[in-house]
Motif scaffolding. Structure first.
Motif, PDB file in Angstrom:
ATOM      1  N   UNK A  31       0.830  -1.194   0.000  1.00 44.04           N
ATOM      2  CA  UNK A  31       0.000   0.000   0.000  1.00 44.04           C
ATOM      3  C   UNK A  31       0.874   1.257   0.000  1.00 44.04           C
ATOM      4  N   UNK A  32       1.888   1.246   0.818  1.00 46.88           N
ATOM      5  CA  UNK A  32       2.801   2.395   0.851  1.00 46.88           C
ATOM      6  C   UNK A  32       3.525   2.566  -0.490  1.00 46.88           C
ATOM      7  N   UNK A  33       3.868   1.457  -1.137  1.00 53.86           N
ATOM      8  CA  UNK A  33       4.536   1.549  -2.435  1.00 53.86           C
ATOM      9  C   UNK A  33       3.703   2.265  -3.468  1.00 53.86           C
ATOM     10  N   UNK A  34       2.377   2.118  -3.344  1.00 58.81           N
ATOM     11  CA  UNK A  34       1.480   2.775  -4.296  1.00 58.81           C
ATOM     12  C   UNK A  34       1.158   4.204  -3.892  1.00 58.81           C
ATOM     13  N   UNK A  35       0.990   4.455  -2.592  1.00 63.69           N
ATOM     14  CA  UNK A  35       0.475   5.745  -2.136  1.00 63.69           C
ATOM     15  C   UNK A  35       1.526   6.638  -1.458  1.00 63.69           C
ATOM     16  N   UNK A  73       3.841   5.122  11.732  1.00 62.50           N
ATOM     17  CA  UNK A  73       3.691   5.504  10.329  1.00 62.50           C
ATOM     18  C   UNK A  73       3.610   7.018  10.178  1.00 62.50           C
ATOM     19  N   UNK A  74       2.856   7.649  11.059  1.00 62.27           N
ATOM     20  CA  UNK A  74       2.702   9.112  10.968  1.00 62.27           C
ATOM     21  C   UNK A  74       4.041   9.820  11.168  1.00 62.27           C
ATOM     22  N   UNK A  75       4.801   9.392  12.176  1.00 59.85           N
ATOM     23  CA  UNK A  75       6.111   9.997  12.417  1.00 59.85           C
ATOM     24  C   UNK A  75       7.043   9.768  11.228  1.00 59.85           C
ATOM     25  N   UNK A  76       7.004   8.558  10.665  1.00 52.11           N
ATOM     26  CA  UNK A  76       7.872   8.245   9.528  1.00 52.11           C
ATOM     27  C   UNK A  76       7.534   9.115   8.325  1.00 52.11           C
ATOM     28  N   UNK A  77       6.254   9.286   8.063  1.00 55.79           N
ATOM     29  CA  UNK A  77       5.830  10.080   6.910  1.00 55.79           C
ATOM     30  C   UNK A  77       6.167  11.558   7.087  1.00 55.79           C
ATOM     31  N   UNK A  78       5.931  12.078   8.280  1.00 48.93           N
ATOM     32  CA  UNK A  78       6.293  13.476   8.527  1.00 48.93           C
ATOM     33  C   UNK A  78       7.805  13.672   8.468  1.00 48.93           C
ATOM     34  N   UNK A  79       8.536  12.646   8.889  1.00 50.37           N
ATOM     35  CA  UNK A  79       9.993  12.749   8.896  1.00 50.37           C
ATOM     36  C   UNK A  79      10.607  12.836   7.523  1.00 50.37           C
ATOM     37  N   UNK A  80       9.891  12.384   6.498  1.00 53.94           N
ATOM     38  CA  UNK A  80      10.441  12.476   5.141  1.00 53.94           C
ATOM     39  C   UNK A  80       9.729  13.551   4.326  1.00 53.94           C
ATOM     40  N   UNK A  81       8.994  14.430   5.018  1.00 54.36           N
ATOM     41  CA  UNK A  81       8.518  15.630   4.344  1.00 54.36           C
ATOM     42  C   UNK A  81       7.038  15.736   4.068  1.00 54.36           C
ATOM     43  N   UNK A  82       6.251  14.741   4.427  1.00 56.33           N
ATOM     44  CA  UNK A  82       4.808  14.860   4.226  1.00 56.33           C
ATOM     45  C   UNK A  82       4.229  15.801   5.277  1.00 56.33           C
ATOM     46  N   UNK A  83       3.288  16.652   4.844  1.00 57.84           N
ATOM     47  CA  UNK A  83       2.627  17.553   5.776  1.00 57.84           C
ATOM     48  C   UNK A  83       1.806  16.755   6.776  1.00 57.84           C
ATOM     49  N   UNK A  84       1.504  17.372   7.903  1.00 58.88           N
ATOM     50  CA  UNK A  84       0.852  16.653   9.005  1.00 58.88           C
ATOM     51  C   UNK A  84      -0.470  16.012   8.588  1.00 58.88           C
ATOM     52  N   UNK A  85      -1.334  16.755   7.915  1.00 58.14           N
ATOM     53  CA  UNK A  85      -2.629  16.217   7.518  1.00 58.14           C
ATOM     54  C   UNK A  85      -2.474  15.065   6.537  1.00 58.14           C
ATOM     55  N   UNK A  86      -1.597  15.245   5.559  1.00 57.24           N
ATOM     56  CA  UNK A  86      -1.389  14.193   4.573  1.00 57.24           C
ATOM     57  C   UNK A  86      -0.756  12.974   5.221  1.00 57.24           C
ATOM     58  N   UNK A  90      -2.339   9.227   5.122  1.00 55.92           N
ATOM     59  CA  UNK A  90      -1.566   8.112   4.573  1.00 55.92           C
ATOM     60  C   UNK A  90      -1.307   7.046   5.634  1.00 55.92           C
ATOM     61  N   UNK A  91      -1.020   7.478   6.840  1.00 56.68           N
ATOM     62  CA  UNK A  91      -0.778   6.522   7.926  1.00 56.68           C
ATOM     63  C   UNK A  91      -2.015   5.670   8.169  1.00 56.68           C
ATOM     64  N   UNK A  92      -3.182   6.306   8.154  1.00 54.61           N
ATOM     65  CA  UNK A  92      -4.417   5.556   8.377  1.00 54.61           C
ATOM     66  C   UNK A  92      -4.692   4.582   7.234  1.00 54.61           C
ATOM     67  N   UNK A  93      -4.430   5.012   6.015  1.00 56.77           N
ATOM     68  CA  UNK A  93      -4.625   4.117   4.872  1.00 56.77           C
ATOM     69  C   UNK A  93      -3.724   2.899   4.943  1.00 56.77           C
ATOM     70  N   UNK A  94      -2.446   3.120   5.283  1.00 54.47           N
ATOM     71  CA  UNK A  94      -1.501   2.010   5.396  1.00 54.47           C
ATOM     72  C   UNK A  94      -1.889   1.087   6.545  1.00 54.47           C
ATOM     73  N   UNK A  95      -2.347   1.681   7.654  1.00 57.32           N
ATOM     74  CA  UNK A  95      -2.761   0.874   8.804  1.00 57.32           C
ATOM     75  C   UNK A  95      -3.960   0.006   8.453  1.00 57.32           C
ATOM     76  N   UNK A  96      -4.930   0.551   7.750  1.00 60.20           N
ATOM     77  CA  UNK A  96      -6.119  -0.221   7.398  1.00 60.20           C
ATOM     78  C   UNK A  96      -5.775  -1.358   6.436  1.00 60.20           C
TER      79      UNK A  96
END
Length: 231
Positions: A31-35, A73-86, A90-96
């Motif tokens: 899922x992360x590979x796609x999104x 997931x949220x910390x990882x995504x924010x750490x590589x530059x994704x804005x907080x809302x995004x 994304x974290x919720x999508x990957x978790x689901x």
């Protein structure tokens, strides 16, 4: 005093959890590979390091696996530059995606038949440190209650989940038996709360606990006869 309540661990007791977790991790990475390909491109160890830091700062997260996964997931995504809302979306999508695969379970061959047999005579409950949902697995009708560490805020081997099970069932500890695969979480935890404990050991491993289980079984189908002997 006669046995009235049987409580079960879930992972590695009603099914082999190793292929389940492997499949869940793979589904999340796909899922992360796609999104979120920027995160998917990083080594698996990257998420493990973030998870470790979160647990170090808030140890009780080990009993809140879903929140820990989302937060990692949220910390990882924010750490590589994704804005907080995004990052949150994304974290919720990957978790689901992970959670859906986490419920793609193959029960042990005698799981359902054993539960059916026991539910006709005893009250059954679940005590789990994991985040599998018996409702999604089609097992809810067999159990009077499910106690999840994530909801209780504390997990096995702490005696409190076992005490809560006794309270829910309205019985004394000597009327209850717990079945699980883990010498510490399941066997020592249950015994500390006054319950008898049955070690589920399908691979015939050597015992590693501090004190012996009250009994050992290699197949769930052995359980009804054992309980009959105990009265």
């Amino acid at each position: 005093m006669s046995i009235r309540l049987i409580t079960f661990d879930l992972d590695d007791t009603l099914w082999d959890n190793r292929p389940v977790i492997a499949g869940a991790e793979s589904a999340m990475r796909d899922w992360l590979g796609e999104h979120a390909p920027r995160l998917a491109a990083l080594p698996v160890e990257h998420l493990g390091q973030i998870r470790g830091r979160l647990l170090e700062g808030e140890p009780t997260l080990k009993y809140r696996l879903s929140e820990l996964r989302r937060r990692t997931l949220r910390h990882a995504l924010q750490g590589i530059g994704y804005a907080e809302d995004e990052a949150s979306q994304l974290a919720e999508g990957a978790f689901q995606a992970m959670l859906e695969a986490r419920h793609a379970i193959t029960f042990y061959p005698d799981t359902v038949t054993t539960l059916e047999r026991l539910a006709n005579r005893y009250q059954l409950g679940v005590i789990t440190n994991g985040n599998a949902d018996v409702r999604r697995l089609g097992l809810a009708d067999y159990f009077s209650f499910t106690l999840c560490a994530e909801e209780l805020g504390v997990g096995k081997p702490d005696p409190r989940p076992f005490a809560e099970a006794l309270s829910r069932a309205g019985i004394a500890a000597n009327q209850a038996v717990h079945i699980g695969d883990h010498p510490g979480d399941d066997i020592a935890g249950a015994q500390a709360a006054g319950l008898r404990a049955v070690w589920f050991n399908p691979q015939d491993k050597a015992w590693s606990g501090a004190s012996a289980a009250d009994a050992q079984i290699r197949r769930l189908a052995e359980l009804p006869a054992l309980l009959e002997r105990w009265g």
